[in-house]
Design a protein around this motif. Structure first.
Motif, PDB file in Angstrom:
ATOM      1  N   PRO A  40       0.673  -1.131   0.089  1.00 31.35           N
ATOM      2  CA  PRO A  40       0.083   0.105  -0.021  1.00 31.35           C
ATOM      3  C   PRO A  40       0.834   1.061  -0.122  1.00 31.35           C
ATOM      4  O   PRO A  40       0.596   2.256  -0.627  1.00 31.35           O
ATOM      5  CB  PRO A  40      -0.920  -0.132   1.352  1.00 31.35           C
ATOM      6  CG  PRO A  40      -0.938  -1.671   1.318  1.00 31.35           C
ATOM      7  CD  PRO A  40       0.531  -2.083   1.274  1.00 31.35           C
ATOM      8  N   ARG A  41       2.124   1.353   0.876  1.00 33.64           N
ATOM      9  CA  ARG A  41       2.579   2.381   0.738  1.00 33.64           C
ATOM     10  C   ARG A  41       3.502   2.640  -0.658  1.00 33.64           C
ATOM     11  O   ARG A  41       3.648   3.912  -1.056  1.00 33.64           O
ATOM     12  CB  ARG A  41       3.899   2.306   1.796  1.00 33.64           C
ATOM     13  CG  ARG A  41       4.763   3.218   2.271  1.00 33.64           C
ATOM     14  CD  ARG A  41       5.614   3.302   3.265  1.00 33.64           C
ATOM     15  NE  ARG A  41       6.440   4.239   3.680  1.00 33.64           N
ATOM     16  CZ  ARG A  41       6.176   5.375   4.371  1.00 33.64           C
ATOM     17  NH1 ARG A  41       4.783   5.242   5.116  1.00 33.64           N
ATOM     18  NH2 ARG A  41       6.940   6.203   4.670  1.00 33.64           N
ATOM     19  N   PHE A  42       3.797   1.696  -1.277  1.00 36.72           N
ATOM     20  CA  PHE A  42       4.328   1.544  -2.595  1.00 36.72           C
ATOM     21  C   PHE A  42       3.235   2.210  -3.511  1.00 36.72           C
ATOM     22  O   PHE A  42       3.734   3.089  -4.442  1.00 36.72           O
ATOM     23  CB  PHE A  42       5.036   0.373  -3.100  1.00 36.72           C
ATOM     24  CG  PHE A  42       5.189   0.267  -4.541  1.00 36.72           C
ATOM     25  CD1 PHE A  42       6.532   0.958  -4.879  1.00 36.72           C
ATOM     26  CD2 PHE A  42       4.449  -0.187  -5.577  1.00 36.72           C
ATOM     27  CE1 PHE A  42       6.974   0.837  -6.156  1.00 36.72           C
ATOM     28  CE2 PHE A  42       4.599  -0.251  -6.843  1.00 36.72           C
ATOM     29  CZ  PHE A  42       6.021   0.573  -7.151  1.00 36.72           C
ATOM     30  N   HIS A  43       2.228   1.704  -3.495  1.00 30.81           N
ATOM     31  CA  HIS A  43       1.339   2.306  -4.496  1.00 30.81           C
ATOM     32  C   HIS A  43       1.039   3.868  -4.297  1.00 30.81           C
ATOM     33  O   HIS A  43       0.870   4.532  -5.401  1.00 30.81           O
ATOM     34  CB  HIS A  43      -0.061   1.453  -4.346  1.00 30.81           C
ATOM     35  CG  HIS A  43       0.034   0.277  -4.939  1.00 30.81           C
ATOM     36  ND1 HIS A  43       0.362   0.078  -6.262  1.00 30.81           N
ATOM     37  CD2 HIS A  43      -0.306  -1.139  -4.646  1.00 30.81           C
ATOM     38  CE1 HIS A  43       0.042  -1.156  -6.840  1.00 30.81           C
ATOM     39  NE2 HIS A  43      -0.052  -1.700  -5.742  1.00 30.81           N
ATOM     40  N   TYR A  44       0.924   4.214  -3.071  1.00 31.08           N
ATOM     41  CA  TYR A  44       0.887   5.522  -2.637  1.00 31.08           C
ATOM     42  C   TYR A  44       1.925   6.325  -3.229  1.00 31.08           C
ATOM     43  O   TYR A  44       1.719   7.458  -4.126  1.00 31.08           O
ATOM     44  CB  TYR A  44       0.842   5.868  -1.042  1.00 31.08           C
ATOM     45  CG  TYR A  44       0.888   7.403  -0.687  1.00 31.08           C
ATOM     46  CD1 TYR A  44      -0.143   8.160  -1.056  1.00 31.08           C
ATOM     47  CD2 TYR A  44       2.216   7.875  -0.205  1.00 31.08           C
ATOM     48  CE1 TYR A  44      -0.165   9.432  -0.346  1.00 31.08           C
ATOM     49  CE2 TYR A  44       2.126   9.124   0.008  1.00 31.08           C
ATOM     50  CZ  TYR A  44       1.104  10.026   0.104  1.00 31.08           C
ATOM     51  OH  TYR A  44       0.956  11.264   0.496  1.00 31.08           O
TER      52      TYR A  44
END
Length: 225
Positions: free
Chosen positions: A152-156
């Motif tokens: 999720p952090r990567f996608h953000y």
């Protein structure tokens, strides 16, 4: 259809406005620039594609009315983000391979912890900066897939950096037609040369880093001798 696609493809590669301004070419341009950005962002063999100049070209074509910016700009953002996700997925898959694990095991734990910290704390800056360097654009998300497991952090970071990258380059391209022709020509040449320059700087930095590492290893040996 094939001949029309080939003609537009060559025109995009060579920035040939006489072909790109032709009526009916917009749909092919949408498809091809989206494929270019998606491939170059996800697969290392596609690194030679001139994606920075293509994003600028998209902004220019939107400014002259060939493309609709409401369609073109989001398409590029989606393509860049999905491409980064594919590169990230490749990194997660490679991380499961025994040979890759054997390479990683040879790296000191302190160095790997430093890498993990940098990727976690400075993911947005790293991804945004990497988008301006051919090759690194897909290598960095791949490295994040191998080390940073917070999807999720990567996608953000990925979507935000893609939005910033596309907005900046498309914005420059959108302004080019309003500039005087000599300035516009010089700016276009500079933008086309920028990816090559940044790639050369990245390679030079890597070579310098490796040379310093080699020198550091030689110093203890010379002292012992």
């Amino acid at each position: 259809m094939f001949e029309a696609t080939q003609e537009v493809l060559v025109a995009i590669w060579h920035q040939d406005f006489s072909v790109l301004l032709a009526p009916g070419s917009a749909i092919l341009i949408y498809i091809l620039v989206t494929l270019f950005i998606g491939l170059e962002s996800s697969f290392l063999p596609a690194a030679p594609l001139p994606c920075d100049s293509i994003v600028v070209l998209t902004g220019t074509l939107a400014a002259v009315g060939v493309l609709n910016p409401v369609i073109a700009f989001p398409l590029l953002i989606v393509a860049a983000s999905i491409g980064s996700w594919l590169a990230y997925s490749q990194g997660r898959w490679l991380n499961r391979l025994p040979i890759v694990q054997s390479w990683l095991d040879k790296i000191p734990d302190a160095s790997m912890r430093t890498v993990d910290t940098l990727l976690t704390r400075h993911g947005l800056i790293a991804l945004f900066s990497a988008r301006f360097i051919p090759g690194v654009r897909c290598v960095l998300p791949m490295a994040m897939g191998m080390r940073a497991q917070e999807m999720p952090r990567f996608h953000y970071f990925s979507w935000l950096s893609a939005t910033m990258w596309v907005s900046l380059l498309c914005g420059i391209g959108f302004l080019l037609p309003s500039l005087p022709e000599p300035i516009s020509r010089l700016a276009t040449m500079a933008l086309m040369a920028a990816p090559v320059i940044t790639l050369c700087l990245a390679i030079l930095s890597f070579i310098t880093w490796r040379a310093r590492q080699a020198m550091c290893r030689l110093k203890p040996i010379q002292k012992d001798a």
